[in-house]
Design an enzyme around this catalytic site. Structure first.
Site, PDB file in Angstrom:
ATOM      1  N   GLU A  43       1.407  -1.264   0.738  1.00  0.00           N
ATOM      2  CA  GLU A  43      -0.001  -0.250   0.298  1.00  0.00           C
ATOM      3  C   GLU A  43       1.027   0.641  -0.545  1.00  0.00           C
ATOM      4  O   GLU A  43       1.529   1.935   0.605  1.00  0.00           O
ATOM      5  CB  GLU A  43      -0.896   0.481   1.080  1.00  0.00           C
ATOM      6  CG  GLU A  43      -1.942   1.295   1.366  1.00  0.00           C
ATOM      7  CD  GLU A  43      -2.984   1.440   2.004  1.00  0.00           C
ATOM      8  OE1 GLU A  43      -2.076   0.192   3.346  1.00  0.00           O
ATOM      9  OE2 GLU A  43      -3.430   1.950   2.639  1.00  0.00           O
ATOM     10  N   ARG A 269       5.122 -12.584   9.755  1.00  0.00           N
ATOM     11  CA  ARG A 269       5.757 -11.383   9.853  1.00  0.00           C
ATOM     12  C   ARG A 269       7.062 -11.478  10.444  1.00  0.00           C
ATOM     13  O   ARG A 269       7.519 -12.175  10.935  1.00  0.00           O
ATOM     14  CB  ARG A 269       5.427 -10.428   9.968  1.00  0.00           C
ATOM     15  CG  ARG A 269       4.156 -10.132  10.270  1.00  0.00           C
ATOM     16  CD  ARG A 269       3.510  -9.544  11.033  1.00  0.00           C
ATOM     17  NE  ARG A 269       4.016  -8.053  10.677  1.00  0.00           N
ATOM     18  CZ  ARG A 269       3.036  -7.030   9.757  1.00  0.00           C
ATOM     19  NH1 ARG A 269       2.471  -7.800   8.931  1.00  0.00           N
ATOM     20  NH2 ARG A 269       3.755  -6.226   9.428  1.00  0.00           N
ATOM     21  N   LYS A 279       4.385   0.725   9.518  1.00  0.00           N
ATOM     22  CA  LYS A 279       4.457   2.161   8.512  1.00  0.00           C
ATOM     23  C   LYS A 279       3.721   2.510   9.135  1.00  0.00           C
ATOM     24  O   LYS A 279       3.878   4.640   9.421  1.00  0.00           O
ATOM     25  CB  LYS A 279       3.599   1.755   7.344  1.00  0.00           C
ATOM     26  CG  LYS A 279       4.728   1.423   6.040  1.00  0.00           C
ATOM     27  CD  LYS A 279       3.903   0.948   4.943  1.00  0.00           C
ATOM     28  CE  LYS A 279       3.286   0.353   5.043  1.00  0.00           C
ATOM     29  NZ  LYS A 279       2.535  -0.168   3.588  1.00  0.00           N
TER      30      LYS A 279
HETATM   31  P1  ATP Z   1       3.144  -2.352   8.252  1.00  0.00           P
HETATM   32  O1  ATP Z   1       2.038  -3.096   9.136  1.00  0.00           O
HETATM   33  O2  ATP Z   1       4.722  -1.997   8.283  1.00  0.00           O
HETATM   34  O3  ATP Z   1       2.375  -0.921   7.685  1.00  0.00           O
HETATM   35  P2  ATP Z   1       1.220  -2.975   5.760  1.00  0.00           P
HETATM   36  O4  ATP Z   1       1.656  -4.966   5.580  1.00  0.00           O
HETATM   37  O5  ATP Z   1       0.650  -2.652   6.249  1.00  0.00           O
HETATM   38  O6  ATP Z   1       2.633  -3.054   6.608  1.00  0.00           O
HETATM   39  P3  ATP Z   1       1.894  -3.180   2.963  1.00  0.00           P
HETATM   40  O7  ATP Z   1       2.375  -2.171   2.558  1.00  0.00           O
HETATM   41  O8  ATP Z   1       0.293  -3.611   3.307  1.00  0.00           O
HETATM   42  O9  ATP Z   1       2.205  -3.566   4.234  1.00  0.00           O
HETATM   43  O10 ATP Z   1       2.675  -5.066   3.073  1.00  0.00           O
HETATM   44  C1  ATP Z   1       2.581  -4.948   1.753  1.00  0.00           C
HETATM   45  C2  ATP Z   1       3.054  -6.666   1.816  1.00  0.00           C
HETATM   46  O11 ATP Z   1       4.398  -7.049   2.751  1.00  0.00           O
HETATM   47  C3  ATP Z   1       1.671  -7.608   2.068  1.00  0.00           C
HETATM   48  O12 ATP Z   1       1.973  -8.363   1.587  1.00  0.00           O
HETATM   49  C4  ATP Z   1       2.684  -7.657   3.863  1.00  0.00           C
HETATM   50  O13 ATP Z   1       2.119  -9.294   4.650  1.00  0.00           O
HETATM   51  C5  ATP Z   1       4.177  -7.942   3.931  1.00  0.00           C
HETATM   52  N1  ATP Z   1       4.858  -7.284   4.587  1.00  0.00           N
HETATM   53  C6  ATP Z   1       4.794  -6.403   5.622  1.00  0.00           C
HETATM   54  N2  ATP Z   1       5.629  -6.077   6.849  1.00  0.00           N
HETATM   55  C7  ATP Z   1       5.351  -7.504   7.074  1.00  0.00           C
HETATM   56  C8  ATP Z   1       6.940  -8.015   7.218  1.00  0.00           C
HETATM   57  N3  ATP Z   1       7.038  -7.514   8.901  1.00  0.00           N
HETATM   58  N4  ATP Z   1       7.392  -9.188   7.418  1.00  0.00           N
HETATM   59  C9  ATP Z   1       7.144  -9.538   5.848  1.00  0.00           C
HETATM   60  N5  ATP Z   1       6.044  -9.407   5.344  1.00  0.00           N
HETATM   61  C10 ATP Z   1       5.827  -8.208   5.455  1.00  0.00           C
HETATM   62 MG    MG Z   2      -1.267  -2.839   4.726  1.00  0.00          MG
END
Ligand code: ATP
Ligand code: MG
Length: 565
Positions: A43, A269, A279
């Site tokens: 995102e 994760r 984020k």
């Molecule tokens: P955050 O929790 O940091 O805001 P998010 O999951 O909301 O992260 P996205 O932009 O939606 O951020 O993530 C894109 C992809 O990265 C998703 O498929 C998510 O599962 C993966 N992802 C995000 N954080 C991690 C992590 N700590 N370890 C592994 N994969 C991750």
């Molecule tokens: Mg997300």
């Protein structure tokens, strides 16, 4: 050493095994798919961090290993938090990590029209309805883990009325938050995600790509799986928090006339000690000024790591070493640092620099004379060759390398002691000169001309070797010494994580002295300053005012021994 441009094998080969890759092998063998399509779906509401690197290496790695394809898809369904700056930064970071999506760059927003039609399809099939309840009321009706939800009074509207209202929502007739579109599934389901989840919400917000075309936007749940099927994704890989959403993912695929049937798989994760990977929180550090920006070298962002001098190979190596599983856990940041050191120890060129300078005057070396000495650029890579460094009567050494009253195991300089100056000569300290305040300001020494290059013809041994820089030839520079942003290993534990910010996470050393050949080092390219650690020129570095970041210290044997006492 640098395989950024050559597209060499990245995360491994056929021998990589984990539950996802094994599932893919089975699917291919059984003929369920003839090609693998994955996607990385960020995102664009912030910069990528090292947690994302796990997902990137997994999705792009699988595409590469199985000769498939990985799409880069922006999940841009929430315009209030999304910006073009993030879209650009994410692409730059994925490329820098060594991955390429080719022509397969997609945006969920490109599918808004199709998604809207599918929503109409659900309404027509009696599987979705417009709810006039407020967000608050919807929450109250949802129930809890132990208590069933209650149906909305608007749940049984007929399809014609729903279609009409949905059309008027799109036309902009209603203000934000007044109506939503919900799937009609089961308010008593044990899985809260199936209690009539929201599919569309009204938001009169300009979108970075679709501008003002839309004033209602699909939720993550409605956009994600449907985007996967539009793109022909076969294996939709995401983190464990989405496991409870999988029944909804499958329900939508089941009930829509979609072109393909992707399956979702969840893995744990990445969490790291001393690090916050969210984020939402990282954006707060930036906005509240706890760091100098998304790419502050203390940030766990890809751009922060890059600016700090971490090579992309080290990140890929780190991710390859942590298995893909369903086990939640926290990895020691020391393991990431180990991967970085291991990589840089092989690839980084060596130079000499003095961070906290102390003048050393060699009394028996002729005034005004300068000679060039040969130094090895990288003892682990002969091909890097040698360079010449100037030596003269006045040098800088490290303040820490002199002690007036040294303890037994201090093998550096002290009154009457002899040490080796790296690549140069043996010197013996004759005197320490102090200022009025009693601080040592200059060391006097004599050198032994027979020890040129660092060995004595008479077989005399010295225990210590110290680094130095010729004073007249030195380049003055600023060095930024970084440490963990958080003092405790688990900064996410407390509510107020700012209380745990490490006050020593940045120390600026304003007047460091570098050997002259430093001038040619490129931004972001880490080198080893002998005995000190790995450093690289910062993005703000100029020829007039060089600024270097410390990537990591070398392990300091002396400091460790001190701690043990
Ligand atoms: P955050 O929790 O940091 O805001 P998010 O999951 O909301 O992260 P996205 O932009 O939606 O951020 O993530 C894109 C992809 O990265 C998703 O498929 C998510 O599962 C993966 N992802 C995000 N954080 C991690 C992590 N700590 N370890 C592994 N994969 C991750
Ligand atoms: Mg997300």
């Amino acid at each position: 050493m640098d395989d950024r441009d050559t597209g060499v094998e990245l995360s491994g080969d056929d021998s990589v095994h984990d539950f996802i890759r094994d599932t893919i092998r089975e699917d291919l063998t059984a003929g369920r798919h003839n090609a693998v399509v994955t996607r990385f779906p960020p995102e664009p509401n912030g910069y990528l961090h090292i947690g994302h690197a796990k997902s990137i290496c997994l999705n792009f790695g699988i595409a590469r290993e199985f000769d498939g394809r990985c799409n880069l898809r922006f999940d841009d369904t929430n315009p209030s938090k999304e910006e073009q700056e993030y879209i650009d930064a994410i692409q730059a970071d994925v490329r820098w990590l060594g991955f390429d999506w080719g022509e397969h760059l997609y945006f969920a927003s490109d599918y808004f029209e199709q998604l809207y039609e599918w929503a109409q399809h659900l309404i027509g099939a009696g599987l979705a309805y417009v709810d006039d309840q407020s967000a608050e009321e919807i929450r109250e009706h949802r129930g809890t883990l132990t208590e069933a939800g209650r149906e909305s009074p608007y749940r049984n509207r007929d399809a014609a009325e729903n279609l009409d209202l949905f059309g008027r929502m799109r036309a902009g007739e209603f203000p934000d938050g007044t109506r939503v579109l919900r799937a009609k599934i089961d308010m008593t389901s044990g899985n809260i995600n199936l209690r009539d989840p929201v599919l569309y919400r009204i938001s009169h917000t300009e979108h970075p790509r679709t501008g003002t075309d839309w004033c209602l936007y699909p939720t993550y749940d409605f956009a994600h799986g449907q985007s996967d099927t539009i793109e022909g994704v076969t294996h939709s890989l995401c983190t464990l928090e989405f496991a409870d959403h999988r029944p909804l993912y499958d329900w939508l695929i089941e009930n829509l006339p979609v072109p393909s049937r992707p399956r979702q798989y969840e893995f744990s994760r990445l969490n790291l000690t001393h690090t916050v990977l969210s984020k939402r929180r990282l954006i707060q550090f930036v906005q509240d000024g706890h760091v100098a920006g998304w790419d502050d070298p203390r940030m766990p962002t890809i751009s922060g790591l890059r600016r700090r001098g971490v090579p992309p190979e080290a990140i890929r190596d780190f991710i390859a070493r942590i298995a893909i599983t369903k086990n939640e856990g926290t990895i020691e940041i020391a393991m990431l640092e180990h991967c970085i050191r291991e990589m840089l120890n092989q690839s980084a060129e060596r130079r000499m620099a003095v961070l906290k300078p102390l003048k050393l005057v060699i009394e028996n070396y002729p005034e005004g004379e300068r000679e060039m000495l040969e130094a090895v650029n990288n003892p682990n890579d002969q091909a890097c060759g040698t360079r010449e460094i100037p030596f003269s009567r006045e040098l800088y050494i490290e303040q820490d390398d002199f002690m007036e009253d040294p303890p037994r195991k201090f093998f550096r300089l002290g009154p009457g002691r002899e040490v080796r100056l790296r690549y140069a000569y043996f010197v013996t300290c004759t005197e320490a000169i102090k200022n009025d305040a009693g601080e040592i300001v200059e060391i006097r020494a004599t050198y032994d001309p027979a020890t040129r290059g660092g060995d004595s013809p008479d077989g005399r041994k010295v225990k210590g070797t110290i680094h130095w820089v010729s004073a007249a030839d030195a380049i003055s520079a600023e060095v930024r010494m970084y440490d963990h942003l958080f003092a405790s290993p688990d900064p996410s534990a407390g509510d107020d994580f700012t209380a745990d910010l490490n006050p020593q996470s940045l120390e600026v050393l304003p007047d460091c002295k570098f050997e002259p050949s430093i001038a040619g080092i490129e931004t972001g390219n880490a080198i080893q300053f002998e005995r000190l650690g790995y450093f690289c020129p910062d993005a703000e570095s100029t020829a007039d005012k060089p600024v270097f970041n410390r990537t990591l210290a070398l392990r300091d044997g002396w400091a460790k021994a001190q701690q043990k006492k």
